[in-house]
Design a protein around this motif. Structure first.
Motif, PDB file in Angstrom:
ATOM      1  N   VAL A 570     -33.081  20.272 -51.655  1.00 14.40           N
ATOM      2  CA  VAL A 570     -32.245  20.544 -50.485  1.00 14.40           C
ATOM      3  C   VAL A 570     -33.005  21.491 -49.572  1.00 14.40           C
ATOM      4  O   VAL A 570     -33.325  22.620 -49.956  1.00 14.40           O
ATOM      5  N   ASP A 571     -33.324  21.024 -48.382  1.00 14.07           N
ATOM      6  CA  ASP A 571     -34.114  21.799 -47.431  1.00 14.07           C
ATOM      7  C   ASP A 571     -33.272  22.942 -46.876  1.00 14.07           C
ATOM      8  O   ASP A 571     -32.215  22.705 -46.283  1.00 14.07           O
ATOM      9  N   PRO A 572     -33.720  24.195 -47.032  1.00 10.89           N
ATOM     10  CA  PRO A 572     -32.918  25.315 -46.501  1.00 10.89           C
ATOM     11  C   PRO A 572     -32.796  25.299 -44.987  1.00 10.89           C
ATOM     12  O   PRO A 572     -31.871  25.891 -44.437  1.00 10.89           O
ATOM     13  N   ALA A 573     -33.721  24.625 -44.314  1.00  7.66           N
ATOM     14  CA  ALA A 573     -33.653  24.546 -42.846  1.00  7.66           C
ATOM     15  C   ALA A 573     -32.984  23.269 -42.367  1.00  7.66           C
ATOM     16  O   ALA A 573     -32.964  22.973 -41.175  1.00  7.66           O
ATOM     17  N   GLN A 574     -32.438  22.517 -43.305  1.00  7.97           N
ATOM     18  CA  GLN A 574     -31.823  21.231 -42.970  1.00  7.97           C
ATOM     19  C   GLN A 574     -30.585  21.431 -42.104  1.00  7.97           C
ATOM     20  O   GLN A 574     -29.727  22.252 -42.409  1.00  7.97           O
ATOM     21  N   PRO A 575     -30.467  20.700 -40.984  1.00 10.79           N
ATOM     22  CA  PRO A 575     -29.253  20.816 -40.157  1.00 10.79           C
ATOM     23  C   PRO A 575     -28.058  20.209 -40.871  1.00 10.79           C
ATOM     24  O   PRO A 575     -28.206  19.527 -41.888  1.00 10.79           O
ATOM     25  N   SER A 576     -26.887  20.477 -40.359  1.00  8.09           N
ATOM     26  CA  SER A 576     -25.674  19.944 -40.979  1.00  8.09           C
ATOM     27  C   SER A 576     -25.691  18.424 -40.947  1.00  8.09           C
ATOM     28  O   SER A 576     -26.271  17.797 -40.063  1.00  8.09           O
ATOM     29  N   ARG A 577     -25.047  17.837 -41.949  1.00 11.37           N
ATOM     30  CA  ARG A 577     -25.031  16.385 -42.120  1.00 11.37           C
ATOM     31  C   ARG A 577     -24.307  15.720 -40.953  1.00 11.37           C
ATOM     32  O   ARG A 577     -23.163  16.030 -40.660  1.00 11.37           O
ATOM     33  N   ARG A 578     -24.996  14.821 -40.260  1.00 10.03           N
ATOM     34  CA  ARG A 578     -24.396  14.129 -39.118  1.00 10.03           C
ATOM     35  C   ARG A 578     -24.723  12.648 -39.189  1.00 10.03           C
ATOM     36  O   ARG A 578     -25.734  12.229 -39.775  1.00 10.03           O
ATOM     37  N   ALA A 579     -23.896  11.833 -38.552  1.00 11.49           N
ATOM     38  CA  ALA A 579     -24.164  10.409 -38.456  1.00 11.49           C
ATOM     39  C   ALA A 579     -25.322  10.176 -37.490  1.00 11.49           C
ATOM     40  O   ALA A 579     -25.468  10.866 -36.477  1.00 11.49           O
ATOM     41  N   ALA A 580     -26.168   9.211 -37.811  1.00  5.92           N
ATOM     42  CA  ALA A 580     -27.337   8.917 -36.990  1.00  5.92           C
ATOM     43  C   ALA A 580     -26.924   8.375 -35.624  1.00  5.92           C
ATOM     44  O   ALA A 580     -25.917   7.673 -35.491  1.00  5.92           O
ATOM     45  N   LYS A 581     -27.711   8.707 -34.610  1.00  4.04           N
ATOM     46  CA  LYS A 581     -27.462   8.199 -33.265  1.00  4.04           C
ATOM     47  C   LYS A 581     -28.157   6.843 -33.095  1.00  4.04           C
ATOM     48  O   LYS A 581     -29.160   6.549 -33.749  1.00  4.04           O
ATOM     49  N   SER A 582     -27.636   6.037 -32.195  1.00  2.45           N
ATOM     50  CA  SER A 582     -28.176   4.703 -31.960  1.00  2.45           C
ATOM     51  C   SER A 582     -28.722   4.603 -30.543  1.00  2.45           C
ATOM     52  O   SER A 582     -27.975   4.749 -29.570  1.00  2.45           O
ATOM     53  N   LEU A 583     -30.043   4.358 -30.427  1.00  2.87           N
ATOM     54  CA  LEU A 583     -30.647   4.166 -29.101  1.00  2.87           C
ATOM     55  C   LEU A 583     -30.117   2.893 -28.445  1.00  2.87           C
ATOM     56  O   LEU A 583     -29.950   2.839 -27.228  1.00  2.87           O
ATOM     57  N   LEU A 584     -29.828   1.874 -29.263  1.00  2.10           N
ATOM     58  CA  LEU A 584     -29.286   0.634 -28.712  1.00  2.10           C
ATOM     59  C   LEU A 584     -27.942   0.889 -28.054  1.00  2.10           C
ATOM     60  O   LEU A 584     -27.659   0.370 -26.967  1.00  2.10           O
ATOM     61  N   HIS A 585     -27.105   1.708 -28.717  1.00  8.48           N
ATOM     62  CA  HIS A 585     -25.800   2.004 -28.125  1.00  8.48           C
ATOM     63  C   HIS A 585     -25.956   2.744 -26.803  1.00  8.48           C
ATOM     64  O   HIS A 585     -25.237   2.469 -25.834  1.00  8.48           O
ATOM     65  N   GLN A 586     -26.898   3.654 -26.737  1.00 17.06           N
ATOM     66  CA  GLN A 586     -27.128   4.384 -25.488  1.00 17.06           C
ATOM     67  C   GLN A 586     -27.554   3.445 -24.374  1.00 17.06           C
ATOM     68  O   GLN A 586     -27.142   3.590 -23.219  1.00 17.06           O
ATOM     69  N   GLU A 587     -28.390   2.456 -24.721  1.00 12.19           N
ATOM     70  CA  GLU A 587     -28.811   1.476 -23.717  1.00 12.19           C
ATOM     71  C   GLU A 587     -27.630   0.613 -23.269  1.00 12.19           C
ATOM     72  O   GLU A 587     -27.496   0.289 -22.086  1.00 12.19           O
ATOM     73  N   LEU A 588     -26.762   0.247 -24.223  1.00 15.23           N
ATOM     74  CA  LEU A 588     -25.593  -0.554 -23.872  1.00 15.23           C
ATOM     75  C   LEU A 588     -24.650   0.235 -22.961  1.00 15.23           C
ATOM     76  O   LEU A 588     -24.063  -0.324 -22.025  1.00 15.23           O
ATOM     77  N   VAL A 589     -24.495   1.535 -23.229  1.00 10.21           N
ATOM     78  CA  VAL A 589     -23.648   2.368 -22.383  1.00 10.21           C
ATOM     79  C   VAL A 589     -24.222   2.450 -20.977  1.00 10.21           C
ATOM     80  O   VAL A 589     -23.496   2.332 -19.980  1.00 10.21           O
ATOM     81  N   ALA A 590     -25.542   2.643 -20.881  1.00  9.79           N
ATOM     82  CA  ALA A 590     -26.176   2.712 -19.563  1.00  9.79           C
ATOM     83  C   ALA A 590     -25.994   1.400 -18.800  1.00  9.79           C
ATOM     84  O   ALA A 590     -25.726   1.398 -17.590  1.00  9.79           O
ATOM     85  N   SER A 591     -26.125   0.275 -19.510  1.00 11.06           N
ATOM     86  CA  SER A 591     -25.928  -1.025 -18.874  1.00 11.06           C
ATOM     87  C   SER A 591     -24.488  -1.197 -18.405  1.00 11.06           C
ATOM     88  O   SER A 591     -24.234  -1.720 -17.305  1.00 11.06           O
ATOM     89  N   ARG A 592     -23.532  -0.734 -19.220  1.00 10.77           N
ATOM     90  CA  ARG A 592     -22.118  -0.833 -18.860  1.00 10.77           C
ATOM     91  C   ARG A 592     -21.805   0.039 -17.645  1.00 10.77           C
ATOM     92  O   ARG A 592     -21.024  -0.354 -16.777  1.00 10.77           O
ATOM     93  N   ILE A 593     -22.414   1.213 -17.568  1.00 17.63           N
ATOM     94  CA  ILE A 593     -22.204   2.088 -16.417  1.00 17.63           C
ATOM     95  C   ILE A 593     -22.693   1.421 -15.142  1.00 17.63           C
ATOM     96  O   ILE A 593     -22.018   1.438 -14.103  1.00 17.63           O
TER      97      ILE A 593
END
Length: 736
Positions: A570-593
């Protein structure tokens, strides 16, 4: 002055005799209730499909007949006499938890989740299960079966104004969320009640159940229990875990309450015990998945669970509104475990909106875990309001809201718009409102991550060195014999019909009832009895608090040790557990905008009214049921407007909401182009807008300023100039 007479303080002989007779009679009646409980348990255990549903049910699909068979079934609830079902309303589907007890708690009584949904006119279905699993069935098999059940419900209600509303109680909550993440097309609003989704979350000094996995060394004990059951995990152990959380109630208060109120409490006690003692079993593989992936691994909110074909279960895929109902009085699923998955998935409310999700939560102040499902008061209030206002929840713009309930008696304006005893208002919230409930810091997250790592190591050691010997030694008959002597099962059998020493109880209890002489309420011995009982409760509560404190400190000390964390990687500098981000979703949001910006001037009167309604309503910070009821009445009054169904209305609202979020100034500037050219039609449209807004109370403050600005854009005193874009085709669309 003459002395005043002194009232006697010592009990009289008559008091002693009366109390003794009463106590003896109560003891006989108590034993008789125990006998009835044992007989009820035996009768319930021998049934093929036992349940505690109050309502008549008709089988629709038996899950054992599916391509991947499971012990689940879909049934249709038959409306009781006098209840009228509106087939145009969306169906409700209640999924009961498979957490050691049998099915039926969602329809346990008339005032229940099923009862209030039918009272609101909705068709109702129930997904339950048989006591024993199909050999080899998995959690994934159950998810696929539930998806098939929902497909059937949708096909049976082609006229319904929306997809089914699905209610997942307790452990069924995470199961429903998994299905909704894999098949979002099947769901209308989702209500998860008392459902744990963020299993590590909690606050210091409370919620001790989350430490259990670490203190037991991980999930190897789950594997051992499954092997001792010859591949079957006894659900009685899960019930035992629940009971251990409140020893004062388990060991004393529940039985004492029956004994002290034996003349009135027996029916309620036996009704609850019929469900509480309906122990079921799971496949060992099912339970191992639940413990490894959810309870200890806490992988659901982080998107780390995958199906057999590699598909990631990402809760951000859910497109339906999610209603989270939890309570501060729930020590099994506290608000942090019910809500902190939102913090794991999203960095802000804007990110929630970017995924098009609507999340509504409500936090009860006192009700316990079981009360969320079985309390008649909760059913009439919270569940009743959810059922009556499910369409309001469905059309809310994406974001985070808290459902606030106000007594209808306190409502002055728009009282005739209310359908029940409460006014439900959904008020906008931020992630800080969830953080304010308390939760883990980075050090807590590392402790639980260390416990999860150690669990993997211990499980591997058990499977390598001990599991082969245990499996070889335990046969199915031996496993069945061990299940029959489980302490929880044994307490029913000892007072059941197989015990010959209980044979005299029924006849003597009848004589006692015929000659019952309860002690007077003022009898001093009754007061002493109550005082003794309270001392027992206080002592057991003190024991619980001490053991909880020791457990928490032990967990923090063991799993917070830097050497152990380093040894387990267990890495002492490890950030809190979070769900991974999706670059594809960000591109889809930009396209929708980009797409929405290009269409900001498209539409007609319907789009204009929706845009104006949202613009003014955003200043109020929420919405309540009166506004939606006003929209319904306008639709009924104008035949042309009825062609816009609920799904289309929701789509229009969401699109206009996003346009305002993307570029408010451009969206408002384009508003005149969406309106009809005739001034009378514009005035009629503006009057409809006012009617909807004022249904929720007088328009004041910033909302009034925004309404005035919208009025100027409607140009009610002059004909609008010809649009440069010449959007005649769009403006000719009929108003809704």
């Amino acid at each position: 002055m003459p002395k005043q007479p002194i009232s006697p303080t010592l009990p009289t002989f008559a008091d002693a005799y009366s109390y003794s007779l009463d106590a003896w009679q109560r003891a006989i009646l108590f034993l008789d209730v125990m006998r009835q409980r044992g007989a009820q348990y035996e009768e319930h255990r021998t049934q093929t499909a036992p349940n505690v549903l109050e309502f008549e049910a008709q089988l629709v699909i038996d899950g054992r007949t599916l391509a991947r068979p499971v012990n689940y079934a879909l049934v249709s609830i038959v409306p009781p006499q006098g209840v009228v079902i509106d087939q145009s309303k969306r169906p409700f589907v209640v999924v009961d938890p498979r957490a050691g007890h049998g099915p039926g708690i969602g329809g346990f009584k008339a005032d229940s989740e099923i009862g209030v949904a039918m009272k609101a006119g909705h068709p109702c279905y129930f997904i339950g299960f048989l006591p024993d699993p199909v050999p080899g069935q998995t959690i994934e098999d159950i998810a696929l079966a539930e998806a098939g059940f929902l497909e059937t419900v949708i096909a049976r209600h082609p006229q319904a104004d929306g997809k089914p509303c699905v209610i997942g109680n307790c452990q069924a909550g995470w199961a429903v969320m998994i299905v909704a993440a894999l098949r979002p097309d099947l769901f209308g609003p989702i209500i998860i009640a008392g459902a744990p989704l963020s299993y590590w979350a909690g606050v210091h000094g409370q919620n001790p159940m989350r430490y259990s996995g670490g203190l037991l060394g991980g999930s190897w004990l789950t594997a051992l229990t499954g092997d001792l059951g010859a591949g079957v995990f006894d659900g009685a152990w899960l019930v035992q875990n629940f009971e251990n959380q409140n020893p004062a109630n388990t060991l004393w208060a529940k039985q004492y309450n029956l004994y002290s109120k034996i003349d009135t409490e027996a029916a309620r006690y036996l009704g609850f015990e019929r469900w509480w003692g309906g122990h079921v079993t799971l496949n060992a593989e099912e339970m191992q998945f639940i413990v490894d992936e959810l309870f200890i691994g806490n992988k659901l909110a982080a998107g780390e669970i995958r199906t057999s074909d590699g598909t990631a279960v990402d809760l951000r895929n859910i497109g339906s509104p999610i209603v989270v109902f939890c309570s501060k009085g729930d020590n099994i699923t506290p608000p942090q475990q019910a809500l902190d998955w939102i913090l794991d998935l999203y960095d802000s409310v804007d990110e929630i909106r970017a995924y098009g999700q609507t999340i509504v939560y409500t936090v009860h102040e006192t009700i316990g875990h079981l009360g969320i499902f079985v309390s008649a008061g909760v059913a009439r209030k919270e569940h009743g309001e959810f059922a009556s206002n499910i369409d309001l929840i469905d059309v809310l713009p994406p974001g985070l809201y808290e459902a606030v309930l106000t007594p209808a008696a306190d409502v002055v304006e728009g009282r005739d718009m209310l359908s029940g005893e409460w006014l439900m208002r959904c008020e906008a919230r931020t992630l800080d409102d969830i953080r304010a409930l308390g939760g883990n810091d980075i050090e807590d997250e590392k402790r639980f991550a260390t416990a999860a790592k150690l669990s993997e190591v211990n499980l591997a050691l058990y499977r390598t060195y001990l599991q082969p010997a245990v499996k070889a030694a335990v046969t199915p008959p031996l496993a069945e014999a061990m299940r029959s002597i489980h302490p929880l099962r044994l307490q029913y059998a000892l007072f059941g019909p197989d015990n010959p020493f209980m044979a005299w109880t029924a006849a003597l209890a009848e004589q006692v009832r015929a000659n019952r002489e309860p002690a007077a309420s003022g009898n001093p011995f009754l007061a002493w009895q109550e005082a003794l009982s309270q001392q027992m409760v206080d002592g057991l509560d003190a024991w619980r608090r001490t053991s909880e404190y020791v457990s928490e400190q032990a967990f923090h000390t063991i799993y917070g040790a830097p050497p152990l964390q380093a040894a387990l990687g267990v890495d002492p500098a490890q950030p809190s557990r979070r769900a991974a981000k999706s670059l594809l979703h960000q591109e889809l949001v930009a396209s929708r905008i980009t797409e929405l910006k290009a269409r900001v001037a498209e539409g007609g009167t319907c789009e204009a009214l929706a845009r104006a309604l949202i613009f003014v309503g955003m200043a109020r910070g929420g919405a309540d049921e009166r506004g939606l009821e006003a929209v319904r009445r306008l639709r009924r009054a104008h035949p042309d407007a009825r062609q816009l169904d609920l799904a289309a209305f929701k789509a229009v609202l969401r699109e206009q909401y996003f346009m305002l979020l993307i570029d408010e100034d451009a969206a408002l500037a384009a508003l005149p182009q969406l309106l009809p050219e005739a001034i009378d039609e514009r005035r009629t449209a503006f009057a409809a807008l006012n009617e909807v807004l004022e249904a929720s109370g007088s328009v004041s403050g910033l909302a009034a300023e925004r309404l005035q600005r919208v009025g100027a854009l409607f140009r009610l005193d002059s004909e609008p100039p010809v649009s440069i874009t010449g959007n005649k085709a769009a403006r000719s669309r009929k108003a809704s």
